[in-house]
Design a protein around this motif. Structure first.
Motif, mmCIF file in Angstrom:
data_model
loop_
_atom_site.group_PDB
_atom_site.id
_atom_site.type_symbol
_atom_site.label_atom_id
_atom_site.label_comp_id
_atom_site.label_asym_id
_atom_site.label_seq_id
_atom_site.Cartn_x
_atom_site.Cartn_y
_atom_site.Cartn_z
ATOM 1 N N THR A 43 4.231 47.892 23.209
ATOM 2 C CA THR A 43 3.072 47.734 22.344
ATOM 3 C C THR A 43 3.572 47.783 20.913
ATOM 4 O O THR A 43 4.285 48.717 20.538
ATOM 5 C CB THR A 43 2.042 48.865 22.579
ATOM 6 O OG1 THR A 43 1.578 48.786 23.924
ATOM 7 C CG2 THR A 43 0.862 48.734 21.623
ATOM 8 N N SER A 61 2.849 36.963 29.616
ATOM 9 C CA SER A 61 1.456 37.273 29.339
ATOM 10 C C SER A 61 1.365 38.592 28.595
ATOM 11 O O SER A 61 2.315 39.361 28.540
ATOM 12 C CB SER A 61 0.650 37.339 30.644
ATOM 13 O OG SER A 61 1.137 38.380 31.463
ATOM 14 N N GLY A 62 0.192 38.826 28.026
ATOM 15 C CA GLY A 62 -0.033 40.063 27.294
ATOM 16 C C GLY A 62 -1.420 40.065 26.703
ATOM 17 O O GLY A 62 -2.311 39.331 27.140
ATOM 18 N N THR A 63 -1.594 40.874 25.676
ATOM 19 C CA THR A 63 -2.878 41.035 25.013
ATOM 20 C C THR A 63 -2.640 41.209 23.527
ATOM 21 O O THR A 63 -1.673 41.872 23.123
ATOM 22 C CB THR A 63 -3.606 42.291 25.543
ATOM 23 O OG1 THR A 63 -3.741 42.183 26.961
ATOM 24 C CG2 THR A 63 -4.965 42.474 24.915
ATOM 25 N N ILE A 65 -4.797 42.719 20.275
ATOM 26 C CA ILE A 65 -6.007 43.462 19.918
ATOM 27 C C ILE A 65 -6.192 43.332 18.413
ATOM 28 O O ILE A 65 -5.304 43.684 17.634
ATOM 29 C CB ILE A 65 -5.894 44.942 20.316
ATOM 30 C CG1 ILE A 65 -5.616 45.066 21.819
ATOM 31 C CG2 ILE A 65 -7.169 45.702 19.928
ATOM 32 C CD1 ILE A 65 -5.338 46.483 22.280
ATOM 33 N N GLU A 71 -10.088 42.835 22.424
ATOM 34 C CA GLU A 71 -8.888 42.440 23.156
ATOM 35 C C GLU A 71 -8.958 40.970 23.537
ATOM 36 O O GLU A 71 -9.986 40.495 24.009
ATOM 37 C CB GLU A 71 -8.738 43.295 24.414
ATOM 38 C CG GLU A 71 -8.517 44.749 24.111
ATOM 39 C CD GLU A 71 -8.228 45.584 25.351
ATOM 40 O OE1 GLU A 71 -7.871 45.006 26.408
ATOM 41 O OE2 GLU A 71 -8.361 46.815 25.249
ATOM 42 N N HIS A 72 -7.836 40.268 23.323
ATOM 43 C CA HIS A 72 -7.744 38.843 23.636
ATOM 44 C C HIS A 72 -6.539 38.635 24.557
ATOM 45 O O HIS A 72 -5.405 38.890 24.153
ATOM 46 C CB HIS A 72 -7.578 38.026 22.351
ATOM 47 C CG HIS A 72 -8.626 38.333 21.323
ATOM 48 N ND1 HIS A 72 -9.866 37.746 21.338
ATOM 49 C CD2 HIS A 72 -8.614 39.187 20.276
ATOM 50 C CE1 HIS A 72 -10.580 38.214 20.324
ATOM 51 N NE2 HIS A 72 -9.845 39.091 19.671
ATOM 52 N N PRO A 73 -6.778 38.200 25.801
ATOM 53 C CA PRO A 73 -5.657 37.964 26.709
ATOM 54 C C PRO A 73 -4.790 36.807 26.216
ATOM 55 O O PRO A 73 -5.298 35.823 25.681
ATOM 56 C CB PRO A 73 -6.319 37.613 28.033
ATOM 57 C CG PRO A 73 -7.785 37.620 27.821
ATOM 58 C CD PRO A 73 -8.062 37.919 26.401
ATOM 59 N N THR A 78 -1.792 29.798 25.330
ATOM 60 C CA THR A 78 -2.713 30.440 24.387
ATOM 61 C C THR A 78 -2.089 30.481 22.991
ATOM 62 O O THR A 78 -0.917 30.819 22.846
ATOM 63 C CB THR A 78 -3.018 31.891 24.820
ATOM 64 O OG1 THR A 78 -3.552 31.890 26.136
ATOM 65 C CG2 THR A 78 -3.986 32.564 23.861
ATOM 66 N N TYR A 80 -2.802 32.193 19.108
ATOM 67 C CA TYR A 80 -3.607 33.050 18.234
ATOM 68 C C TYR A 80 -3.026 32.961 16.829
ATOM 69 O O TYR A 80 -1.823 32.792 16.645
ATOM 70 C CB TYR A 80 -3.711 34.501 18.732
ATOM 71 C CG TYR A 80 -2.432 35.288 18.711
ATOM 72 C CD1 TYR A 80 -2.090 36.082 17.612
ATOM 73 C CD2 TYR A 80 -1.566 35.280 19.795
ATOM 74 C CE1 TYR A 80 -0.930 36.822 17.596
ATOM 75 C CE2 TYR A 80 -0.396 36.014 19.790
ATOM 76 C CZ TYR A 80 -0.087 36.789 18.685
ATOM 77 O OH TYR A 80 1.070 37.524 18.675
ATOM 78 N N SER A 93 2.829 42.271 28.811
ATOM 79 C CA SER A 93 2.593 42.681 30.196
ATOM 80 C C SER A 93 3.699 43.641 30.637
ATOM 81 O O SER A 93 4.854 43.482 30.244
ATOM 82 C CB SER A 93 2.588 41.442 31.088
ATOM 83 O OG SER A 93 2.780 41.801 32.428
#
Length: 123
Positions: A43, A61-63, A65, A71-73, A78, A80, A93
């Protein structure tokens, strides 16, 4: 013309992974492109006060925030973008590394690293 292969660039250890910086300030393009690995199970509290960043997931994969706690997967395919110098947490992940292609503007000098000891790091 600039042509580089992954084997041509140095790995920059940034705290919870590696950043392979294909373009930096010295290339004169005005932006940086990286191939970034975020280690599985980590993290990272991040904030770029001097740079805008967009990240496109190409593996893992992950998230992410955002500063509101939403939270956005993140999965392959993807994108961002941190369009307001957004403080955020990036979580990989626990089972696999997260791999991102990232664009920074203005360009990074090239050897910057995150300070993950503070609440939010910066370049």
């Amino acid at each position: 013309m600039i042509v580089r292969k992954l084997s041509d660039v140095e790995d920059v250890e940034w705290g919870n992974g590696l950043s392979r910086r294909f373009l930096t300030l010295r290339d004169g393009m005005g932006y940086t492109i990286t191939d970034t690995i975020v280690r599985a199970g980590t993290t990272s509290a991040l904030e770029y006060r001097e740079h805008l960043e967009a990240c496109y997931c190409i593996a893992g994969s992950g998230t992410v925030i955002d500063s509101a706690g939403d939270e956005h997967p993140i999965v392959t395919g993807t994108l961002y973008a941190l369009d307001k110098h957004d403080p955020h947490q990036l979580i990989a992940s626990p089972h696999e590394d997260l791999r991102l292609v990232c664009v920074f503007t203005p360009a990074l000098i090239g050897d910057e690293v995150h300070d993950l000891t503070s609440e939010y790091s910066q370049y």
